[in-house]
Scaffold this motif. Structure first.
Motif, mmCIF file in Angstrom:
data_model
loop_
_atom_site.group_PDB
_atom_site.id
_atom_site.type_symbol
_atom_site.label_atom_id
_atom_site.label_comp_id
_atom_site.label_asym_id
_atom_site.label_seq_id
_atom_site.Cartn_x
_atom_site.Cartn_y
_atom_site.Cartn_z
ATOM 1 N N GLY A 168 -7.199 -11.136 -14.953
ATOM 2 C CA GLY A 168 -7.854 -11.284 -13.657
ATOM 3 C C GLY A 168 -6.905 -10.999 -12.512
ATOM 4 N N ASN A 169 -6.826 -11.929 -11.572
ATOM 5 C CA ASN A 169 -6.002 -11.744 -10.394
ATOM 6 C C ASN A 169 -4.672 -12.481 -10.469
ATOM 7 O OD1 ASN A 169 -7.893 -10.160 -9.221
ATOM 8 N ND2 ASN A 169 -8.838 -11.792 -8.045
ATOM 9 N N ILE A 170 -4.286 -12.941 -11.637
ATOM 10 C CA ILE A 170 -3.031 -13.676 -11.783
ATOM 11 C C ILE A 170 -1.966 -12.730 -12.327
ATOM 12 C CG2 ILE A 170 -1.890 -15.658 -12.845
ATOM 13 C CD1 ILE A 170 -4.079 -16.424 -10.896
ATOM 14 N N THR A 171 -0.819 -12.681 -11.675
ATOM 15 C CA THR A 171 0.277 -11.844 -12.144
ATOM 16 C C THR A 171 1.026 -12.579 -13.253
ATOM 17 O OG1 THR A 171 1.691 -12.731 -10.426
ATOM 18 C CG2 THR A 171 0.532 -10.698 -9.925
ATOM 19 N N PRO A 172 1.813 -11.870 -14.065
ATOM 20 C CA PRO A 172 2.477 -12.524 -15.202
ATOM 21 C C PRO A 172 3.423 -13.648 -14.808
ATOM 22 C CG PRO A 172 2.565 -10.155 -15.429
ATOM 23 C CD PRO A 172 1.980 -10.434 -14.092
ATOM 24 N N ASP A 173 3.998 -13.623 -13.618
ATOM 25 C CA ASP A 173 4.942 -14.667 -13.260
ATOM 26 C C ASP A 173 4.270 -15.841 -12.547
ATOM 27 O OD1 ASP A 173 4.353 -13.305 -11.004
ATOM 28 O OD2 ASP A 173 6.407 -13.046 -10.333
ATOM 29 N N GLY A 174 2.969 -15.895 -12.540
ATOM 30 C CA GLY A 174 2.266 -17.046 -11.991
ATOM 31 C C GLY A 174 1.902 -16.932 -10.520
ATOM 32 N N LEU A 175 2.280 -15.850 -9.859
ATOM 33 C CA LEU A 175 1.924 -15.691 -8.449
ATOM 34 C C LEU A 175 0.499 -15.196 -8.330
ATOM 35 C CD1 LEU A 175 5.155 -13.973 -7.132
ATOM 36 C CD2 LEU A 175 4.478 -16.340 -6.854
ATOM 37 N N SER A 176 -0.253 -15.762 -7.416
ATOM 38 C CA SER A 176 -1.622 -15.314 -7.214
ATOM 39 C C SER A 176 -1.625 -14.094 -6.317
ATOM 40 C CB SER A 176 -2.452 -16.417 -6.560
ATOM 41 O OG SER A 176 -2.547 -17.508 -7.421
ATOM 42 N N SER A 177 -2.470 -13.190 -6.614
ATOM 43 C CA SER A 177 -2.590 -11.991 -5.798
ATOM 44 C C SER A 177 -3.747 -12.175 -4.824
ATOM 45 C CB SER A 177 -2.773 -10.809 -6.727
ATOM 46 O OG SER A 177 -3.811 -10.027 -6.353
ATOM 47 N N VAL A 178 -3.785 -11.390 -3.779
ATOM 48 C CA VAL A 178 -4.835 -11.537 -2.773
ATOM 49 C C VAL A 178 -5.922 -10.489 -2.933
ATOM 50 C CG1 VAL A 178 -3.415 -12.671 -1.056
ATOM 51 C CG2 VAL A 178 -3.469 -10.195 -1.133
ATOM 52 N N THR A 179 -5.937 -9.795 -4.055
ATOM 53 C CA THR A 179 -6.977 -8.805 -4.256
ATOM 54 C C THR A 179 -8.278 -9.502 -4.636
ATOM 55 O OG1 THR A 179 -6.365 -8.541 -6.561
ATOM 56 C CG2 THR A 179 -5.368 -7.025 -4.991
ATOM 57 N N PRO A 180 -9.408 -8.987 -4.175
ATOM 58 C CA PRO A 180 -10.680 -9.617 -4.509
ATOM 59 C C PRO A 180 -11.056 -9.394 -5.973
ATOM 60 C CG PRO A 180 -11.034 -7.631 -3.239
ATOM 61 C CD PRO A 180 -9.561 -7.852 -3.274
ATOM 62 N N ILE A 181 -11.914 -10.251 -6.496
ATOM 63 C CA ILE A 181 -12.341 -10.141 -7.895
ATOM 64 C C ILE A 181 -13.213 -8.903 -8.073
ATOM 65 C CG2 ILE A 181 -13.713 -11.254 -9.700
ATOM 66 C CD1 ILE A 181 -12.828 -13.935 -8.505
ATOM 67 N N VAL A 182 -14.141 -8.688 -7.158
ATOM 68 C CA VAL A 182 -15.024 -7.530 -7.221
ATOM 69 C C VAL A 182 -14.647 -6.594 -6.078
ATOM 70 C CG1 VAL A 182 -17.404 -6.743 -7.099
ATOM 71 C CG2 VAL A 182 -16.882 -8.927 -8.177
ATOM 72 N N LYS A 183 -14.282 -5.368 -6.412
ATOM 73 C CA LYS A 183 -13.908 -4.402 -5.384
ATOM 74 C C LYS A 183 -15.106 -3.530 -5.037
ATOM 75 C CE LYS A 183 -10.032 -2.637 -4.799
ATOM 76 N NZ LYS A 183 -8.851 -2.896 -4.069
ATOM 77 N N THR A 184 -15.382 -3.426 -3.746
ATOM 78 C CA THR A 184 -16.416 -2.528 -3.250
ATOM 79 C C THR A 184 -15.782 -1.593 -2.235
ATOM 80 O OG1 THR A 184 -17.042 -3.980 -1.432
ATOM 81 C CG2 THR A 184 -18.156 -4.338 -3.542
ATOM 82 N N LYS A 185 -16.586 -0.751 -1.634
ATOM 83 C CA LYS A 185 -16.025 0.177 -0.651
ATOM 84 C C LYS A 185 -15.675 -0.528 0.662
ATOM 85 C CE LYS A 185 -20.559 1.749 0.924
ATOM 86 N NZ LYS A 185 -21.398 2.923 1.128
ATOM 87 N N TYR A 186 -16.083 -1.787 0.841
ATOM 88 C CA TYR A 186 -15.812 -2.514 2.078
ATOM 89 C C TYR A 186 -14.629 -3.474 1.971
ATOM 90 C CZ TYR A 186 -20.462 -0.826 3.131
ATOM 91 O OH TYR A 186 -21.549 -0.034 3.335
ATOM 92 N N THR A 187 -14.111 -3.715 0.780
ATOM 93 C CA THR A 187 -13.065 -4.730 0.619
ATOM 94 C C THR A 187 -11.773 -4.332 1.319
ATOM 95 O OG1 THR A 187 -12.506 -3.752 -1.500
ATOM 96 C CG2 THR A 187 -13.934 -5.692 -1.522
ATOM 97 N N ASP A 188 -11.403 -3.066 1.308
ATOM 98 C CA ASP A 188 -10.181 -2.640 1.980
ATOM 99 C C ASP A 188 -10.300 -2.738 3.494
ATOM 100 O OD1 ASP A 188 -8.876 -2.169 -0.364
ATOM 101 O OD2 ASP A 188 -9.371 -0.033 -0.416
#
Length: 121
Positions: free
Chosen positions: A4-24
């Motif tokens: 999902g949105n969790i990086t291997p070192d435990g830091l949370s990322s700020v990317t959305p779960i569902v990407k659409t053309k409006y998320t950026d």
């Protein structure tokens, strides 16, 4: 393992779960690209992209500190306070006659708009 949105070192990322053309377009408000710190932000993210999250914390420390300094101006404020304290100390010891030497008076400085082809832009 990353899931999902969790990086291997435990830091949370700020990317959305569902990407659409409006998320950026909604994340533009979090960016500093249109400010004076845009260059430092771009350098920091370019370095982080090259090294990844784990190694980026180690190798991109200089870029991160430059970006943080641009945002907070902490060193500039400390330098100004040190200069002001030294000037005040010299004034109290009698080495300076005025509180501000070589200070530009209000209205004394007028910019030359026609210098170097600058027409007030």
């Amino acid at each position: 393992m990353a899931s999902g949105n969790i990086t291997p070192d435990g830091l949370s990322s700020v990317t959305p779960i569902v990407k659409t053309k409006y998320t950026d377009s909604f994340q533009l408000g979090m960016s500093k690209q249109s400010t004076r710190c845009g260059f430092f932000e771009a350098q920091f993210y370019r370095c982080m992209e090259a090294f990844g999250t784990k190694l980026g914390r180690l190798h991109c420390d200089l870029e991160h500190r430059d970006f943080g300094e641009c945002l907070t101006s902490e060193k500039q404020k400390k330098r100004y306070d040190a200069m002001r304290a030294e000037h005040w100390k010299q004034y109290m010891n009698g080495k300076n006659d005025k509180v501000y030497e070589n200070h530009v008076e209000l209205g004394q400085y007028k910019p030359d708009w026609y210098r170097y082809g600058n027409l007030g832009r």
